[in-house]
Design a protein around this motif. Structure first.
Motif, PDB file in Angstrom:
ATOM      1  N   PHE A 132       7.691   5.603   6.563  1.00  0.00           N
ATOM      2  CA  PHE A 132       7.707   6.863   5.835  1.00  0.00           C
ATOM      3  C   PHE A 132       9.049   7.086   5.151  1.00  0.00           C
ATOM      4  N   LEU A 187      -3.586  13.161   4.982  1.00  0.00           N
ATOM      5  CA  LEU A 187      -3.554  12.129   3.953  1.00  0.00           C
ATOM      6  C   LEU A 187      -4.080  12.715   2.651  1.00  0.00           C
ATOM      7  N   PRO A 219      -2.601  -3.221   9.169  1.00  0.00           N
ATOM      8  CA  PRO A 219      -2.706  -1.886   9.768  1.00  0.00           C
ATOM      9  C   PRO A 219      -1.429  -1.365  10.398  1.00  0.00           C
ATOM     10  N   TYR A 220      -0.381  -2.152  10.419  1.00  0.00           N
ATOM     11  CA  TYR A 220       0.852  -1.703  11.064  1.00  0.00           C
ATOM     12  C   TYR A 220       1.988  -1.754  10.058  1.00  0.00           C
ATOM     13  N   TYR A 236       1.287  11.961   1.990  1.00  0.00           N
ATOM     14  CA  TYR A 236       0.834  12.847   3.049  1.00  0.00           C
ATOM     15  C   TYR A 236       1.469  14.222   2.857  1.00  0.00           C
ATOM     16  N   TYR A 285       3.839   0.689   8.951  1.00  0.00           N
ATOM     17  CA  TYR A 285       3.842   1.879   8.092  1.00  0.00           C
ATOM     18  C   TYR A 285       5.235   2.473   8.135  1.00  0.00           C
ATOM     19  N   VAL A 301      -3.794   0.935  -3.212  1.00  0.00           N
ATOM     20  CA  VAL A 301      -3.651  -0.464  -2.779  1.00  0.00           C
ATOM     21  C   VAL A 301      -3.179  -1.355  -3.925  1.00  0.00           C
ATOM     22  N   LEU A 326      -0.380  15.943   9.883  1.00  0.00           N
ATOM     23  CA  LEU A 326      -0.178  15.162   8.664  1.00  0.00           C
ATOM     24  C   LEU A 326      -1.519  14.897   7.997  1.00  0.00           C
ATOM     25  N   ASN A 338       0.882  -1.176   0.000  1.00  0.00           N
ATOM     26  CA  ASN A 338       0.000   0.000   0.000  1.00  0.00           C
ATOM     27  C   ASN A 338       0.915   1.220   0.000  1.00  0.00           C
ATOM     28  N   TYR A 360       1.170   5.633   0.067  1.00  0.00           N
ATOM     29  CA  TYR A 360       0.450   6.803   0.568  1.00  0.00           C
ATOM     30  C   TYR A 360       1.244   8.080   0.319  1.00  0.00           C
ATOM     31  N   TYR A 375      -3.997   7.481  -1.400  1.00  0.00           N
ATOM     32  CA  TYR A 375      -3.449   6.181  -1.095  1.00  0.00           C
ATOM     33  C   TYR A 375      -3.781   5.230  -2.228  1.00  0.00           C
TER      34      TYR A 375
END
Lengths: 113, 112
Positions: free
Chosen positions: B103, B46, B98-99, B36, B101, B51, B44, B32, B34, B49
């Motif tokens: 940058f 968004l 969900p975790y 920002y 991530y 997928v 921050l 995924n 993204y 995004y």
């Protein structure tokens, strides 16, 4: 519309004491919550997270508490150290939006010696 | 190991000029992706995004657009920059969870 809110833009704490950073959210579809730490001119770095099926997660000096009924979470740092001084972002995600993180506006923490 | 590259680190562009910021991820497949933005004194936000290749979701309507021409490449563009486009732009990636991530190091864009 801000779905994740950090109502305290700044916080000052003495070294050795507890730092408590708060975060509120409005979207009941959020099922995963994270805290990120950010220094100026750098990307945020992951700190700690919690799933909506839990109410507490601890990692060393950092503990995150989740109160789903109140749509509130908090980050506790004990004991606080000067190196903890940074901007802390609360973030939340939902499976139905590709787990894209929605961030709060951040809280700038200053830990003084 | 996975790495994320974002460039340029800083950019100064005149109002009305085009923009292209690029982000690439190495060491993983089908992440995924993204974009920002952190505006001065703000959190921050968004922007987009993705997928998958060619799949872009826009969170905030504005004069920016995003594209994902390859699995691990994410591009942020504008045809005509506005002063309000100034800010710190961050690319990030995660797996379908969900975790995790991560940058990039960010691009400081100043529109003059």
């Amino acid at each position: 519309d801000q779905q994740v809110k950090q109502n305290s833009p700044s916080l000052s704490v003495q070294e050795g004491r507890i730092s408590i950073l708060n975060c509120d959210y409005t979207n009941s579809m959020f099922d995963y919550f994270l805290w990120y730490k950010k220094y100026p001119a750098e990307g945020p770095t992951f700190l700690i997270s919690i799933s909506s099926i839990k109410d507490k997660n601890e990692d060393g000096r950092f503990t995150v508490f989740l109160n789903k009924s109140a749509k509130h979470l908090s980050l506790h740092i004990v004991p606080s150290q000067p190196g903890d001084s940074a901007v802390y972002f609360c973030a939340a995600s939902a499976r139905n939006s590709g787990y894209a993180l929605n961030f709060g506006k951040g809280t700038s923490l200053l830990v003084t010696p | 190991s996975q790495t994320i590259h974002q460039w340029p680190a800083t950019l100064v562009q005149p109002v009305g000029s085009p923009l292209s910021l690029e982000c690439t991820v190495e060491g993983t497949s089908n992440p995924n992706l993204y974009w920002y933005r952190q505006a001065a004194g703000r959190g921050l936000q968004l922007l987009f995004y993705s997928v998958g290749i060619g799949q872009i979701s826009s969170e905030v309507p504005q004069n920016l657009s995003a594209s994902r021409p390859q699995d691990r490449q994410f591009i942020l563009s504008s045809k005509k920059l506005l002063l309000s486009d100034s800010g710190f732009y961050l690319c990030a990636w995660s797996l379908q969870v969900p975790y995790g991530y991560t940058f990039g190091s960010g691009t400081r864009l100043t529109v003059v």
